[in-house]
Scaffold this active site. Sequence first.
Site, PDB file in Angstrom:
ATOM      1  N   ASP A 172      50.378 -21.033 -57.003  1.00 26.02           N
ATOM      2  CA  ASP A 172      51.086 -20.790 -58.255  1.00 26.02           C
ATOM      3  C   ASP A 172      50.345 -21.470 -59.411  1.00 26.02           C
ATOM      4  O   ASP A 172      49.891 -22.611 -59.274  1.00 26.02           O
ATOM      5  CB  ASP A 172      52.490 -21.400 -58.106  1.00 26.02           C
ATOM      6  CG  ASP A 172      53.406 -21.037 -59.258  1.00 26.02           C
ATOM      7  OD1 ASP A 172      53.663 -19.843 -59.442  1.00 26.02           O
ATOM      8  OD2 ASP A 172      53.876 -21.950 -59.972  1.00 26.02           O
ATOM      9  N   GLU A 190      47.091 -17.317 -58.074  1.00 21.87           N
ATOM     10  CA  GLU A 190      47.752 -16.653 -59.194  1.00 21.87           C
ATOM     11  C   GLU A 190      47.083 -17.249 -60.422  1.00 21.87           C
ATOM     12  O   GLU A 190      47.335 -18.387 -60.799  1.00 21.87           O
ATOM     13  CB  GLU A 190      49.254 -16.965 -59.228  1.00 21.87           C
ATOM     14  CG  GLU A 190      49.938 -16.194 -60.331  1.00 21.87           C
ATOM     15  CD  GLU A 190      50.860 -17.040 -61.200  1.00 21.87           C
ATOM     16  OE1 GLU A 190      51.630 -16.451 -61.966  1.00 21.87           O
ATOM     17  OE2 GLU A 190      50.822 -18.273 -61.148  1.00 21.87           O
TER      18      GLU A 190
HETATM   19  C1  NOJ Z   1      54.352 -18.254 -61.699  1.00 21.01           C
HETATM   20  C2  NOJ Z   1      55.452 -17.720 -60.849  1.00 21.01           C
HETATM   21  O1  NOJ Z   1      55.082 -16.460 -60.349  1.00 21.01           O
HETATM   22  C3  NOJ Z   1      56.688 -17.677 -61.699  1.00 21.01           C
HETATM   23  O2  NOJ Z   1      57.743 -16.995 -61.094  1.00 21.01           O
HETATM   24  C4  NOJ Z   1      57.062 -19.089 -62.044  1.00 21.01           C
HETATM   25  O3  NOJ Z   1      58.155 -19.069 -62.935  1.00 21.01           O
HETATM   26  C5  NOJ Z   1      55.911 -19.833 -62.707  1.00 21.01           C
HETATM   27  N1  NOJ Z   1      54.656 -19.605 -62.042  1.00 21.01           N
HETATM   28  C6  NOJ Z   1      56.163 -21.307 -62.722  1.00 21.01           C
HETATM   29  O4  NOJ Z   1      56.077 -21.822 -61.423  1.00 21.01           O
END
Ligand code: NOJ
Length: 547
Positions: free
Chosen positions: A207, A268
């Site tokens: 993440d 991500e």
């Molecule tokens: C990316 C995640 O996909 C999202 O859902 C989240 O709110 C943020 N990162 C913070 O962790």
Amino acid sequence: MTAPWWRDAVVYQVYPRSFADANGDGMGDLKGITSRLDHLEKLGVDAIWLSPFFTSPQNDGGYDVADYCDVDPRFGTLADFDEMLARAKERNIRVIIDLVPNHSSSAHPLFQKALAAAPGSPEREMYMFREGKGENGELPPNNWQSIFHGDAWTRVKEADGSDGQWYLHLFDTSQPDWNWENPKVREMFRGILRFWLDRGVAGMRIDVAHGMVKEEGLPDTEVNTKGLVALDSDKLPPYFDQDGVHEIYRDWRKIINEYPGDRVLVAECCAPRHRMPLYIRPDELHQAFNFSFLLARWDKTLLHDAIEKPMALSREVEGSNTWVLSNHDVIRHATRYGYAPDYKFGEGLSRDEPAPDRELGLRRARAVSLTMLSLPGSAYLYQGEELGLEEVADIPDELREDPAHKRGGVPGRDGCRVPMAWQHDAPAYGFSETGKSWLPQPASYGERAADKQVDVPGSTFEMYRAAIRLRRELKLGEQELTWIESGDEALAFRLGETAVVLNLSEQPLDLATLGLGGMRELLVSYPDEHAAGMLPANCAAWLTPAG
Ligand code: NOJ
């Protein structure tokens, strides 16, 4: 040597709170996932990526972790996790989990300790505490804004009740950023990685992989980064995509390399396009999500570039491609494609916006999905897209949970997180036996429920299923793509012997005009009656040499 499985895998994202609810409390759980593995086996996916199921107050759907090595009681227990992993393994489905290293929950014991400790203490050093500016420290340390709107800093009360230091949270107030300059944070995360790898997970989605390291001195930013996906911007905020982050990934790569079975780390990552290959250098992460395809509208040039540009970049580092059309943070693509290509979306969809053209949205979504499933690399699907589920705009504000909605007043991301539809005539469409559902499901979910599509020729589910099976048989994910000249309103390419054509126009396309007249249809994205050699409007097809 055969290529590792993830280079051409189909990975299915499960958002645990909304997949299947075994205990009837209206919130999905791990036992629910286990009970629905048949669906995933039928679909034919290689792996599941599970969004966070760890102990968490759920202020951001679990992306606010209070204990990285345990399961939140709402979702079950570690034993339920092990059971799910074992049952998935029997079906040859691997499980990737979500690691959230940029921030924890404010309920994490180490943050609670930091709050109780004095400024400058080792406890505070685990997070990003700073003195405020202004005469009495009443102003935040810099001008950084939260991705979820408002200031990225919150001031704390010290033990004596006085106004004290500020802590950084790039997301919600309840998501304090870890201090990655502190070796103790690095050591702790090594342990978390090992904990799950030892348990048998196939890898991790990371993440905010472009976060974690912040520019020294935390200077003011000139760039605003509202929303989660930012691409092609040359100016970066000082809290994203810093060079130092790569050191962390080199460290993690060494750990993961100690484990057998081709485990995978996927980022991500929202960095400028030209910086993306850095994350997937041979000694760093294995893959990074390529969001450009997800952002591309129904337009020949945009779709072409969203395929070609990231492929060219990953070639530079011999990296693999990834393709994504939907996830738990964006408006579902069956809905996006129901709007004109120049429609300006905000953060989420509100009930006050004009409704999409549902039929067109589904048609175009299926066409782009079929195109995506042919592409070299791996495809990441989001639960429900195989049913053509749509974004739900009609959610009362008081039921919306997204912190971006609460802080910024935007509709936010709840509309793509509405629980799954399994059975058209059951309570909560089969999501939970009690009929409870943490977000209300619209009637359209009944029409598109899984039981109306599985084994039903022509359904969206069967299109995905056939594509996943054929993609494996034809080894499409491993092929080199070569473009076919195709004018302004079609996209066409070859993958070995297979040709893929996407007709973006409102008219049927004569395949002979692309020199593909002699080919036989393997798969078409929509089940209209049509003449041989013609591709209906708003459709894609996979073709093979006749004979
Ligand atoms: C990316 C995640 O996909 C999202 O859902 C989240 O709110 C943020 N990162 C913070 O962790």
